[in-house]
Design a protein around this motif. Sequence first.
Motif, PDB file in Angstrom:
ATOM      1  N   HIS A 266       7.393  28.153  58.040  1.00  0.00           N
ATOM      2  CA  HIS A 266       7.025  29.550  58.287  1.00  0.00           C
ATOM      3  C   HIS A 266       8.122  30.581  58.919  1.00  0.00           C
ATOM      4  N   LEU A 267       8.732  30.074  60.028  1.00  0.00           N
ATOM      5  CA  LEU A 267       9.743  30.899  60.701  1.00  0.00           C
ATOM      6  C   LEU A 267      10.907  30.984  59.875  1.00  0.00           C
ATOM      7  N   LEU A 268      11.273  30.178  59.288  1.00  0.00           N
ATOM      8  CA  LEU A 268      12.390  30.095  58.370  1.00  0.00           C
ATOM      9  C   LEU A 268      12.299  31.076  57.185  1.00  0.00           C
ATOM     10  N   GLY A 269      11.161  30.981  56.566  1.00  0.00           N
ATOM     11  CA  GLY A 269      10.831  32.099  55.483  1.00  0.00           C
ATOM     12  C   GLY A 269      10.759  33.361  56.120  1.00  0.00           C
ATOM     13  N   GLU A 270      10.182  33.701  57.107  1.00  0.00           N
ATOM     14  CA  GLU A 270      10.023  35.190  57.481  1.00  0.00           C
ATOM     15  C   GLU A 270      11.610  35.447  58.062  1.00  0.00           C
ATOM     16  N   ARG A 271      12.332  34.698  58.446  1.00  0.00           N
ATOM     17  CA  ARG A 271      13.760  35.268  59.087  1.00  0.00           C
ATOM     18  C   ARG A 271      14.983  35.310  58.016  1.00  0.00           C
ATOM     19  N   PHE A 272      14.577  34.603  56.939  1.00  0.00           N
ATOM     20  CA  PHE A 272      15.603  34.397  55.964  1.00  0.00           C
ATOM     21  C   PHE A 272      15.184  34.609  54.592  1.00  0.00           C
ATOM     22  N   PRO A 273      14.924  35.848  54.129  1.00  0.00           N
ATOM     23  CA  PRO A 273      14.660  36.197  52.972  1.00  0.00           C
ATOM     24  C   PRO A 273      15.234  35.372  51.675  1.00  0.00           C
ATOM     25  N   GLU A 274      16.431  34.814  51.897  1.00  0.00           N
ATOM     26  CA  GLU A 274      17.380  34.025  50.754  1.00  0.00           C
ATOM     27  C   GLU A 274      17.187  32.616  50.814  1.00  0.00           C
TER      28      GLU A 274
ATOM     29  N   ILE B 251      15.428  29.365  49.569  1.00  0.00           N
ATOM     30  CA  ILE B 251      14.890  28.950  48.359  1.00  0.00           C
ATOM     31  C   ILE B 251      14.036  27.661  48.679  1.00  0.00           C
ATOM     32  N   ALA B 252      14.510  26.715  49.304  1.00  0.00           N
ATOM     33  CA  ALA B 252      13.531  25.626  49.576  1.00  0.00           C
ATOM     34  C   ALA B 252      13.677  24.994  51.020  1.00  0.00           C
TER      35      ALA B 252
ATOM     36  N   VAL C 149      12.534  14.676  62.642  1.00  0.00           N
ATOM     37  CA  VAL C 149      12.153  15.114  61.635  1.00  0.00           C
ATOM     38  C   VAL C 149      13.363  15.853  60.674  1.00  0.00           C
ATOM     39  N   ASP C 150      13.792  15.160  59.642  1.00  0.00           N
ATOM     40  CA  ASP C 150      14.850  15.727  58.834  1.00  0.00           C
ATOM     41  C   ASP C 150      14.418  16.702  57.684  1.00  0.00           C
ATOM     42  N   LEU C 151      14.943  17.890  58.264  1.00  0.00           N
ATOM     43  CA  LEU C 151      14.612  19.101  56.957  1.00  0.00           C
ATOM     44  C   LEU C 151      15.986  19.591  56.494  1.00  0.00           C
ATOM     45  N   LEU C 152      16.108  19.872  55.215  1.00  0.00           N
ATOM     46  CA  LEU C 152      17.027  20.256  54.467  1.00  0.00           C
ATOM     47  C   LEU C 152      16.734  21.675  54.318  1.00  0.00           C
ATOM     48  N   ALA C 153      17.459  22.653  54.346  1.00  0.00           N
ATOM     49  CA  ALA C 153      17.252  24.140  54.182  1.00  0.00           C
ATOM     50  C   ALA C 153      18.061  24.495  53.172  1.00  0.00           C
ATOM     51  N   ILE C 154      17.594  25.101  51.730  1.00  0.00           N
ATOM     52  CA  ILE C 154      18.553  25.603  50.821  1.00  0.00           C
ATOM     53  C   ILE C 154      18.300  27.161  50.679  1.00  0.00           C
ATOM     54  N   PHE C 155      19.421  27.803  50.537  1.00  0.00           N
ATOM     55  CA  PHE C 155      19.405  29.356  50.654  1.00  0.00           C
ATOM     56  C   PHE C 155      20.444  29.582  49.460  1.00  0.00           C
TER      57      PHE C 155
END
Length: 64
Positions: free
Chosen positions: A23-31, A33-34, A57-63
């Motif tokens: 949620h936080l990443l989606g709000e702060r970074f409109p670019e 993707i997943a 917890v391993d998360l990969l953010a794609i912009f």
Amino acid sequence: MQPSSAISKLDAKTQALVEETVHLLGERFPELIAIILYGSVARGEERPLTDPYPSDVDLLAIFD
């Protein structure tokens, strides 16, 4: 960005952490993707929080 149903298999605390992060990443970074959950937590092989060395917890953010 909507969380995947795959995270519903996580324990409540880990699920809340992942959902808040997405949620936080989606709000702060409109670019954004997943976000992909991977590693031992995604496989359901994580060490419990009571373990001296619990899994992270391993998360990969794609912009874009």
